[in-house]
Design an enzyme around this catalytic site. Structure first.
Site, PDB file in Angstrom:
ATOM      1  N   ALA A   1      45.717  51.873  51.551  1.00 58.98           N
ATOM      2  CA  ALA A   1      45.667  51.796  52.805  1.00 58.98           C
ATOM      3  C   ALA A   1      45.419  53.404  53.841  1.00 58.98           C
ATOM      4  O   ALA A   1      44.794  53.150  54.395  1.00 58.98           O
ATOM      5  CB  ALA A   1      46.960  51.105  53.697  1.00 58.98           C
TER       6      ALA A   1
ATOM      7  N   GLY B   1      53.766  46.595  46.719  1.00 57.04           N
ATOM      8  CA  GLY B   1      52.186  45.949  46.178  1.00 57.04           C
ATOM      9  C   GLY B   1      51.651  45.398  46.935  1.00 57.04           C
ATOM     10  O   GLY B   1      50.396  45.644  46.261  1.00 57.04           O
TER      11      GLY B   1
ATOM     12  N   GLY C   1      49.220  47.611  48.196  1.00 52.28           N
ATOM     13  CA  GLY C   1      48.047  48.898  48.610  1.00 52.28           C
ATOM     14  C   GLY C   1      48.116  49.738  49.514  1.00 52.28           C
ATOM     15  O   GLY C   1      47.472  50.087  50.379  1.00 52.28           O
ATOM     16  N   SER C   2      49.403  50.664  49.628  1.00 53.04           N
ATOM     17  CA  SER C   2      49.651  51.371  50.710  1.00 53.04           C
ATOM     18  C   SER C   2      48.450  53.096  49.906  1.00 53.04           C
ATOM     19  O   SER C   2      48.125  53.062  51.208  1.00 53.04           O
ATOM     20  CB  SER C   2      51.173  51.834  50.370  1.00 53.04           C
ATOM     21  OG  SER C   2      52.241  52.754  49.321  1.00 53.04           O
ATOM     22  N   SER C   3      48.554  52.681  49.127  1.00 52.61           N
ATOM     23  CA  SER C   3      47.702  53.932  49.072  1.00 52.61           C
ATOM     24  C   SER C   3      46.597  53.716  49.147  1.00 52.61           C
ATOM     25  O   SER C   3      45.937  55.147  49.452  1.00 52.61           O
ATOM     26  CB  SER C   3      48.285  54.859  46.856  1.00 52.61           C
ATOM     27  OG  SER C   3      49.120  54.298  46.594  1.00 52.61           O
TER      28      SER C   3
ATOM     29  N   ASP D   1      41.510  46.470  46.305  1.00 47.06           N
ATOM     30  CA  ASP D   1      42.578  47.453  47.730  1.00 47.06           C
ATOM     31  C   ASP D   1      41.355  48.461  49.134  1.00 47.06           C
ATOM     32  O   ASP D   1      42.081  48.095  49.904  1.00 47.06           O
ATOM     33  CB  ASP D   1      43.764  47.842  47.039  1.00 47.06           C
ATOM     34  CG  ASP D   1      43.247  49.055  45.907  1.00 47.06           C
ATOM     35  OD1 ASP D   1      42.116  48.890  45.316  1.00 47.06           O
ATOM     36  OD2 ASP D   1      43.793  49.432  45.264  1.00 47.06           O
TER      37      ASP D   1
END
Ligand code: MEV
Length: 306
Positions: A95, A89, A91-93, A136
Protein backbone atom coordinates in the site's frame (compact mmCIF):
# COMPACT_ATOMS: atom_id res chain seq x y z
CA UNK A 1 4.54 24.43 -2.70
CA UNK A 2 2.17 21.86 -4.10
CA UNK A 3 1.38 19.05 -1.65
CA UNK A 4 -0.22 15.81 -2.76
CA UNK A 5 -2.15 13.46 -0.47
CA UNK A 6 -3.23 10.03 -1.58
CA UNK A 7 -4.30 6.83 0.12
CA UNK A 8 -4.01 3.17 -0.84
CA UNK A 9 -5.87 0.20 0.65
CA UNK A 10 -4.58 -2.88 2.39
CA UNK A 11 -5.67 -6.32 1.16
CA UNK A 12 -6.84 -9.73 2.21
CA UNK A 13 -6.14 -12.82 0.17
CA UNK A 14 -9.40 -14.69 -0.40
CA UNK A 15 -8.22 -17.78 -2.29
CA UNK A 16 -5.07 -19.10 -3.91
CA UNK A 17 -2.14 -18.00 -1.72
CA UNK A 18 1.19 -19.71 -2.44
CA UNK A 19 -0.13 -21.35 -5.62
CA UNK A 20 -0.22 -17.84 -7.13
CA UNK A 21 3.57 -17.65 -6.78
CA UNK A 22 3.68 -20.68 -9.14
CA UNK A 23 1.73 -19.38 -12.09
CA UNK A 24 -1.75 -20.06 -10.75
CA UNK A 25 -4.53 -17.53 -10.16
CA UNK A 26 -5.76 -16.09 -6.88
CA UNK A 27 -8.63 -13.93 -5.61
CA UNK A 28 -7.92 -10.90 -3.45
CA UNK A 29 -9.98 -8.10 -1.94
CA UNK A 30 -8.83 -4.59 -1.06
CA UNK A 31 -9.87 -3.57 2.48
CA UNK A 32 -11.02 -0.32 4.02
CA UNK A 33 -7.88 0.01 6.20
CA UNK A 34 -5.70 2.43 4.25
CA UNK A 35 -2.26 4.00 4.24
CA UNK A 36 -2.11 7.72 3.59
CA UNK A 37 0.87 9.25 1.85
CA UNK A 38 1.58 12.94 1.50
CA UNK A 39 4.35 14.20 -0.75
CA UNK A 40 5.70 17.65 -1.43
CA UNK A 41 8.63 19.11 -3.26
CA UNK A 42 11.25 20.81 -1.10
CA UNK A 43 14.41 22.69 -1.80
CA UNK A 44 16.37 20.43 0.56
CA UNK A 45 17.26 16.75 0.56
CA UNK A 46 14.97 13.73 0.47
CA UNK A 47 13.07 13.42 3.78
CA UNK A 48 10.94 10.49 4.97
CA UNK A 49 8.63 10.34 7.95
CA UNK A 50 7.10 6.88 7.96
CA UNK A 51 6.78 5.73 11.57
CA UNK A 52 4.45 2.78 10.93
CA UNK A 53 6.17 1.44 7.85
CA UNK A 54 7.84 -1.81 8.78
CA UNK A 55 10.49 -1.68 6.10
CA UNK A 56 11.48 1.81 5.06
CA UNK A 57 13.33 0.36 2.05
CA UNK A 58 9.95 0.22 0.28
CA UNK A 59 9.76 4.00 0.51
CA UNK A 60 13.38 4.54 -0.56
CA UNK A 61 13.32 1.98 -3.35
CA UNK A 62 10.00 3.27 -4.75
CA UNK A 63 11.29 6.82 -4.88
CA UNK A 64 14.60 5.57 -6.35
CA UNK A 65 12.80 3.73 -9.17
CA UNK A 66 10.70 6.77 -9.90
CA UNK A 67 13.68 9.12 -9.88
CA UNK A 68 15.59 6.92 -12.30
CA UNK A 69 12.69 6.42 -14.68
CA UNK A 70 11.35 9.97 -14.74
CA UNK A 71 14.53 11.92 -13.93
CA UNK A 72 13.12 13.78 -10.93
CA UNK A 73 15.32 15.40 -8.31
CA UNK A 74 15.95 14.66 -4.64
CA UNK A 75 13.96 17.49 -3.06
CA UNK A 76 11.01 15.52 -1.75
CA UNK A 77 9.39 15.20 1.65
CA UNK A 78 7.27 12.08 2.15
CA UNK A 79 5.06 11.36 5.13
CA UNK A 80 2.95 8.26 5.69
CA UNK A 81 0.17 7.45 8.14
CA UNK A 82 -1.52 4.12 8.56
CA UNK A 83 -5.02 3.08 9.66
CA UNK A 84 -3.74 -0.36 10.58
CA UNK A 85 -0.87 -2.18 12.22
CA UNK A 86 1.67 -3.71 9.87
CA UNK A 87 1.39 -6.81 12.09
CA UNK A 88 -1.89 -7.90 10.50
CA UNK A 89 -0.44 -8.82 7.14
CA UNK A 90 -2.76 -6.42 5.31
CA UNK A 91 0.03 -5.48 2.93
CA UNK A 92 1.29 -2.22 4.39
CA UNK A 93 4.44 -2.32 2.25
CA UNK A 94 2.51 -2.71 -0.99
CA UNK A 95 0.00 0.00 0.00
CA UNK A 96 2.88 2.37 0.79
CA UNK A 97 4.59 1.53 -2.50
CA UNK A 98 1.47 2.17 -4.57
CA UNK A 99 0.59 5.28 -2.54
CA UNK A 100 4.00 6.81 -3.19
CA UNK A 101 3.89 5.97 -6.90
CA UNK A 102 0.47 7.57 -7.28
CA UNK A 103 1.55 10.59 -5.20
CA UNK A 104 4.64 11.14 -7.37
CA UNK A 105 2.59 10.63 -10.52
CA UNK A 106 0.23 13.41 -9.41
CA UNK A 107 3.02 15.68 -8.19
CA UNK A 108 4.85 15.49 -11.51
CA UNK A 109 1.69 15.43 -13.63
CA UNK A 110 2.51 12.20 -15.40
CA UNK A 111 0.03 10.11 -17.25
CA UNK A 112 0.38 6.59 -15.86
CA UNK A 113 -2.35 3.95 -15.81
CA UNK A 114 -3.10 1.69 -12.86
CA UNK A 115 -1.32 -1.06 -14.77
CA UNK A 116 1.75 1.20 -15.08
CA UNK A 117 1.62 1.74 -11.31
CA UNK A 118 1.34 -2.02 -10.84
CA UNK A 119 4.33 -2.72 -13.09
CA UNK A 120 6.51 -0.20 -11.26
CA UNK A 121 5.33 -1.36 -7.82
CA UNK A 122 5.93 -4.98 -8.67
CA UNK A 123 9.51 -4.15 -9.69
CA UNK A 124 10.00 -2.57 -6.26
CA UNK A 125 8.65 -5.70 -4.53
CA UNK A 126 10.95 -7.96 -6.50
CA UNK A 127 13.97 -5.71 -5.92
CA UNK A 128 13.44 -5.86 -2.15
CA UNK A 129 11.98 -9.32 -1.57
CA UNK A 130 13.21 -11.16 -4.62
CA UNK A 131 9.93 -13.08 -4.70
CA UNK A 132 6.17 -12.65 -4.61
CA UNK A 133 3.28 -12.75 -7.05
CA UNK A 134 2.43 -9.02 -6.90
CA UNK A 135 -1.24 -9.62 -5.95
CA UNK A 136 -0.93 -7.15 -3.04
CA UNK A 137 0.38 -4.39 -5.32
CA UNK A 138 -2.54 -5.02 -7.69
CA UNK A 139 -5.06 -4.81 -4.81
CA UNK A 140 -3.60 -1.49 -3.64
CA UNK A 141 -3.63 -0.04 -7.18
CA UNK A 142 -6.95 -1.32 -8.52
CA UNK A 143 -9.02 -1.98 -5.37
CA UNK A 144 -12.20 -4.07 -5.33
CA UNK A 145 -12.09 -7.83 -5.68
CA UNK A 146 -9.55 -9.06 -8.20
CA UNK A 147 -8.90 -12.26 -10.06
CA UNK A 148 -5.14 -12.11 -10.40
CA UNK A 149 -2.58 -14.24 -12.18
CA UNK A 150 1.09 -14.28 -11.15
CA UNK A 151 3.05 -11.12 -11.95
CA UNK A 152 -0.12 -9.38 -13.17
CA UNK A 153 -0.43 -11.47 -16.33
CA UNK A 154 -4.17 -11.17 -15.71
CA UNK A 155 -5.73 -8.55 -13.43
CA UNK A 156 -9.51 -8.73 -13.67
CA UNK A 157 -11.83 -6.69 -11.48
CA UNK A 158 -14.87 -8.75 -10.49
CA UNK A 159 -18.32 -7.31 -10.03
CA UNK A 160 -18.47 -8.11 -6.34
CA UNK A 161 -19.77 -5.23 -4.22
CA UNK A 162 -19.69 -6.74 -0.74
CA UNK A 163 -18.36 -9.78 0.97
CA UNK A 164 -19.68 -10.92 4.36
CA UNK A 165 -16.37 -11.63 6.08
CA UNK A 166 -15.15 -11.72 9.64
CA UNK A 167 -11.39 -11.23 10.01
CA UNK A 168 -9.46 -12.67 12.96
CA UNK A 169 -5.85 -11.82 13.79
CA UNK A 170 -3.93 -14.76 15.26
CA UNK A 171 -1.67 -12.55 17.36
CA UNK A 172 1.41 -13.84 15.55
CA UNK A 173 3.23 -11.82 12.91
CA UNK A 174 4.03 -14.01 9.93
CA UNK A 175 7.12 -13.63 7.81
CA UNK A 176 5.95 -14.01 4.22
CA UNK A 177 9.42 -14.48 2.70
CA UNK A 178 10.28 -17.31 5.09
CA UNK A 179 7.00 -19.10 4.33
CA UNK A 180 7.29 -18.65 0.58
CA UNK A 181 10.85 -20.00 0.76
CA UNK A 182 9.70 -22.94 2.88
CA UNK A 183 7.04 -23.85 0.32
CA UNK A 184 9.74 -23.45 -2.35
CA UNK A 185 11.92 -26.04 -0.60
CA UNK A 186 8.94 -28.42 -0.42
CA UNK A 187 8.34 -27.80 -4.12
CA UNK A 188 11.92 -28.80 -4.94
CA UNK A 189 11.81 -31.89 -2.74
CA UNK A 190 8.34 -33.17 -3.69
CA UNK A 191 7.50 -31.46 -6.90
CA UNK A 192 4.66 -33.69 -8.13
CA UNK A 193 2.89 -33.69 -4.75
CA UNK A 194 3.04 -29.92 -4.45
CA UNK A 195 2.07 -29.36 -8.11
CA UNK A 196 -1.02 -31.46 -7.42
CA UNK A 197 -1.93 -29.29 -4.43
CA UNK A 198 -1.39 -26.12 -6.48
CA UNK A 199 -3.61 -27.50 -9.27
CA UNK A 200 -6.38 -28.27 -6.78
CA UNK A 201 -6.06 -24.75 -5.36
CA UNK A 202 -6.27 -23.30 -8.88
CA UNK A 203 -9.50 -25.23 -9.48
CA UNK A 204 -10.93 -23.85 -6.25
CA UNK A 205 -10.02 -20.32 -7.36
CA UNK A 206 -11.77 -20.77 -10.71
CA UNK A 207 -14.93 -22.05 -9.06
CA UNK A 208 -14.83 -19.44 -6.28
CA UNK A 209 -14.59 -16.69 -8.89
CA UNK A 210 -17.96 -17.72 -10.37
CA UNK A 211 -19.63 -18.34 -7.01
CA UNK A 212 -18.48 -15.00 -5.61
CA UNK A 213 -20.02 -13.13 -8.52
CA UNK A 214 -23.25 -15.05 -7.98
CA UNK A 215 -23.13 -14.41 -4.21
CA UNK A 216 -23.49 -18.12 -3.59
CA UNK A 217 -22.03 -17.72 -0.10
CA UNK A 218 -22.71 -21.28 1.00
CA UNK A 219 -20.57 -22.62 -1.80
CA UNK A 220 -17.92 -19.89 -1.41
CA UNK A 221 -17.62 -20.84 2.26
CA UNK A 222 -17.30 -24.51 1.39
CA UNK A 223 -14.52 -23.64 -1.05
CA UNK A 224 -12.72 -21.58 1.60
CA UNK A 225 -12.60 -24.53 3.97
CA UNK A 226 -11.42 -26.76 1.13
CA UNK A 227 -8.65 -24.25 0.33
CA UNK A 228 -7.70 -24.23 4.03
CA UNK A 229 -7.33 -28.04 4.02
CA UNK A 230 -4.89 -27.73 1.11
CA UNK A 231 -2.94 -24.99 2.89
CA UNK A 232 -2.65 -27.36 5.86
CA UNK A 233 -1.24 -29.97 3.50
CA UNK A 234 1.27 -27.39 2.28
CA UNK A 235 2.32 -26.98 5.90
CA UNK A 236 1.68 -23.24 6.18
CA UNK A 237 -1.22 -23.22 8.64
CA UNK A 238 -0.67 -23.17 12.40
CA UNK A 239 -2.49 -24.72 15.35
CA UNK A 240 -3.81 -21.31 16.29
CA UNK A 241 -5.11 -20.54 12.78
CA UNK A 242 -6.70 -24.02 12.55
CA UNK A 243 -8.33 -23.52 15.93
CA UNK A 244 -9.75 -20.12 14.91
CA UNK A 245 -11.07 -21.51 11.61
CA UNK A 246 -12.68 -24.50 13.30
CA UNK A 247 -14.25 -22.28 15.97
CA UNK A 248 -15.70 -20.01 13.26
CA UNK A 249 -17.16 -22.96 11.37
CA UNK A 250 -18.63 -24.44 14.54
CA UNK A 251 -20.28 -21.11 15.33
CA UNK A 252 -22.04 -21.18 11.95
CA UNK A 253 -19.63 -19.64 9.42
CA UNK A 254 -20.08 -20.92 5.85
CA UNK A 255 -16.35 -21.60 5.78
CA UNK A 256 -13.00 -20.28 6.98
CA UNK A 257 -9.36 -20.20 6.02
CA UNK A 258 -6.11 -18.47 6.73
CA UNK A 259 -5.45 -15.44 4.57
CA UNK A 260 -1.97 -14.71 3.24
CA UNK A 261 1.24 -16.60 3.70
CA UNK A 262 0.16 -18.52 6.81
CA UNK A 263 2.40 -19.04 9.84
CA UNK A 264 0.28 -16.40 11.64
CA UNK A 265 -1.35 -13.13 10.54
CA UNK A 266 -5.10 -13.36 9.87
CA UNK A 267 -7.83 -15.84 9.10
CA UNK A 268 -11.12 -15.03 7.40
CA UNK A 269 -14.56 -16.55 7.87
CA UNK A 270 -17.48 -16.15 5.49
CA UNK A 271 -20.69 -15.56 7.40
CA UNK A 272 -24.36 -14.72 7.18
CA UNK A 273 -25.37 -11.55 9.01
CA UNK A 274 -27.26 -13.52 11.64
CA UNK A 275 -24.16 -15.50 12.58
CA UNK A 276 -21.75 -12.56 12.60
CA UNK A 277 -21.65 -11.94 16.38
CA UNK A 278 -21.51 -15.65 17.19
CA UNK A 279 -18.59 -16.18 14.79
CA UNK A 280 -16.76 -13.12 16.14
CA UNK A 281 -17.15 -14.38 19.69
CA UNK A 282 -15.99 -17.88 18.71
CA UNK A 283 -12.86 -16.45 17.08
CA UNK A 284 -12.14 -14.43 20.22
CA UNK A 285 -12.65 -17.45 22.44
CA UNK A 286 -10.15 -19.32 20.25
CA UNK A 287 -7.62 -16.60 21.12
CA UNK A 288 -7.99 -14.40 18.05
CA UNK A 289 -8.60 -10.67 17.78
CA UNK A 290 -11.42 -9.58 15.52
CA UNK A 291 -10.34 -6.84 13.12
CA UNK A 292 -13.12 -4.66 11.76
CA UNK A 293 -12.56 -3.92 8.11
CA UNK A 294 -14.77 -3.59 5.06
CA UNK A 295 -13.93 -5.53 1.94
CA UNK A 296 -14.16 -4.47 -1.76
CA UNK A 297 -12.52 -1.11 -0.94
CA UNK A 298 -11.51 1.50 -3.49
CA UNK A 299 -7.99 1.35 -4.93
CA UNK A 300 -5.40 4.10 -4.62
CA UNK A 301 -7.07 7.53 -4.66
CA UNK A 302 -6.42 11.20 -4.28
CA UNK A 303 -7.08 12.64 -0.80
CA UNK A 304 -5.86 16.18 -1.46
CA UNK A 305 -9.28 17.70 -0.76
CA UNK A 306 -10.24 15.37 2.06
C1 MEV B 1 1.24 -13.80 0.88
O1 MEV B 1 0.33 -12.87 1.39
C2 MEV B 1 0.68 -14.53 -0.31
C3 MEV B 1 1.65 -15.44 -1.01
O2 MEV B 1 0.94 -16.09 -2.07
C4 MEV B 1 2.85 -14.69 -1.56
C5 MEV B 1 2.56 -13.87 -2.82
O3 MEV B 1 1.59 -14.14 -3.53
O4 MEV B 1 3.34 -12.96 -3.10
C6 MEV B 1 2.15 -16.52 -0.07
Amino acid sequence: MKKISVSAPGKLMLFGEHAVVYNRPCLVTAVSARIKVSIERTSGDFKIEAPQVKDVRFVEETVGFFQKKFKIGNGLAIKTESDFSCEYGFGSSSAVTVGILEGLRELFNLSLSKKDLFDLGYKVTLAIQGLGSGFDIAAAAFGGVLYFLTAGKVIEKLSVKSLPLVVGYSGVKADTSTLVKRVGLGFKAQRSRIEKIFNEIAQIVEEAKKELIEKNWLRVGYLMSKNQALLQKLGVSTKKLDKMCQAAEKAGAFGAKLSGAGGGDCMIALISNEKKRAVERAIERAGGKVIKVQTCAEGVRDESNG
